[in-house]
Design an enzyme around this catalytic site. Structure first.
Site: not given
Ligand code: EPU
Length: 417
Positions: A22-23, A92, A116, A121, A305, A327, A397
């Site tokens: 996804k990223n 975002r 969020c 962010r 993540d 992070i 998502r």
């Protein structure tokens, strides 16, 4: 709103195939705005955030055609170079279109993302870097407006803090800027490298992507290309942890073992058998793990993540583990939900102190963000009895058909519409 019903206690056995990242797919889609020629992207995961990015590209004027994960974007005319609030508020990563739009059309108007669930962010580093490339930026009414009527020019960019989408945004802007750009303290994530590979196929001149210094020589125009997105390392890590936590044996296939090395090192220390097998990883664990501390870091460190999913595993470990999040400032929202399932977790600032319990018990829990939802699914798969996980739209998502994949290896998980 859909929910998951999960009955825990069944070890998982079999193959868990990983989808495209996804990223990586999100910046790749944004990069399609840099050329008027068609770009075809393969292995695009069919998840909600991708649908949102596709709508955003269509909004700008691009034609988008998605056939089962093979997506062709043709951005011939970009009549509306903007990312409206309604889109940005749900994703975002929409700020990834800022760089490409201003580079290609000389103007961009992008809604500023608010905070969020996991932290504030901000996008100040994206903005400062684009200013360095000559964009004139104004912020008002909740929007960032960037203009560069005579085009962007190369420059020296140093990020005060490593930012993944910030590096990607500026990389996409710099490929069409006049002259040379150097980015120092760049993000080294595999997704940045994948984006650079796509841009290079489109005709960009980039050196050093994947390291902390990236050099770009701007070109006048880019052309179309075809590119397959890399496997999703976070989905791969989630599946490795699912297999180990369930005390089963799974083969996580279509993945790149090197991209999850920081996790697999920890998993071996905790007692799991983890073997790399080309583009697959086999994991087996028939006992409770030993507690092993982790601290999240930028790549190649332990990914933020995967923190929530790893923490879920440590709730059933033998001993006490310290999980430190460096992070994002608020990424322990899963802890109180896991506690409802019997986990023993204390949060002190940026650290979670987890005392492993022999077993968890099924409960009703609420997902707060994408990776937190994954940690709740892992916990529910091993908890005694039934769990209901609410708000699985967070999961949708970023994970493609996760309940089907887990059910295929024996997980008793069902989507309730
Ligand atoms: N930051 C700033 N200013 C900026 C940009 C970032 O202060 O202009 C701060 C952030 O607040 C954060 C840190 O820098 O504290 C790092 O944030 P980064 O910019 O690297 O995060 P991102 O690019 O917004 C991407 C992933 C995230 C992942 C992070 C960290 C995408 C689309 N998103 O976000 O993925 O957690 O990098 O690896 O690539 C997820 O998939 O669940 C997810 C949240």
């Amino acid at each position: 709103m859909d929910k998951f019903k999960v009955v825990g206690g069944t070890p998982l056995y079999g193959e868990l195939p990983v989808s495209g990242s996804k990223n990586s797919a999100l910046p790749a889609l944004a990069a399609c705005l840099l050329t008027e020629e068609p770009v075809t992207l393969l292995r695009i995961p069919q998840v909600k955030d991708i649908g949102t990015m596709e709508s955003l590209l269509s909004h700008t004027g691009a034609a988008v055609n998605n056939q089962d994960g093979s997506v062709t974007v043709e951005a011939r005319h970009l009549d509306c170079p903007e990312a409206p609030y309604d889109v940005v508020k749900t994703m975002r990563a929409s700020s990834l279109v800022l760089g490409p739009l201003v580079a290609r059309t000389g103007r961009a108007r992008v809604s500023m993302p608010g905070g969020c669930a996991i932290g504030a962010r901000p996008i100040n580093l994206h903005v400062q870097a684009l200013e360095h490339l000559g964009a004139c930026i104004e912020q008002s009414h909740g929007y960032v407006e960037a203009t560069a009527p005579d085009g962007l020019r190369g420059g020296e960019i140093h990020f005060d803090r490593i930012t993944v989408t910030g590096t990607e945004d500026v990389l996409m802007a710099a490929v069409l800027a006049r002259g040379e750009t150097t980015i120092t303290n760049a993000a080294r994530e595999p997704e940045v490298q994948d984006l650079a590979d796509l841009l290079t196929k489109m005709g960009a001149k980039i050196e050093g992507a994947g390291s902390s210094v990236i050099k770009i020589t701007g070109v006048e125009r880019l052309s179309g290309a075809e590119h397959a997105i890399i496997p999703d390392r976070i989905e791969a890590g989630t599946f490795l942890l699912a297999g180990a936590m369930s005390q089963g044996e799974v083969m996580v296939s279509n993945c790149t073992p090197e991209h999850v090395a920081a996790l697999t090192v920890k998993m071996r220390q905790a007692g799991a058998d983890v073997d790399d097998a080309g583009d697959a990883i086999r994991v087996r664990c028939n006992r409770r793990p030993r507690s092993v501390d982790v601290t999240t870091e930028e790549y190649p460190g332990f990914a933020t993540d995967l923190q929530a999913q790893y923490l879920a595993w440590m709730t059933v470990a033998q001993g006490i583990s310290f999980i430190t999040e460096t992070i994002f400032e608020n990424r322990f929202m899963h802890a109180p939900e896991l506690s409802r399932m019997g986990a023993n977790i204390r949060i002190e600032g940026r650290q979670a102190i987890v005392a492993g319990e022999e077993r968890l018990t099924g409960a009703q829990v609420i997902a707060s963000d994408l990776r937190a939802s994954a940690s709740l699914v892992l916990a529910a798969l091993v908890a005694q009895g039934e769990s209901t996980i609410h708000r699985v739209y967070h999961m949708d998502r970023g994970y493609e058909r996760i309940e089907e994949k887990l059910a295929a290896v024996g997980g008793r998980i069902q989507r309730i519409p």
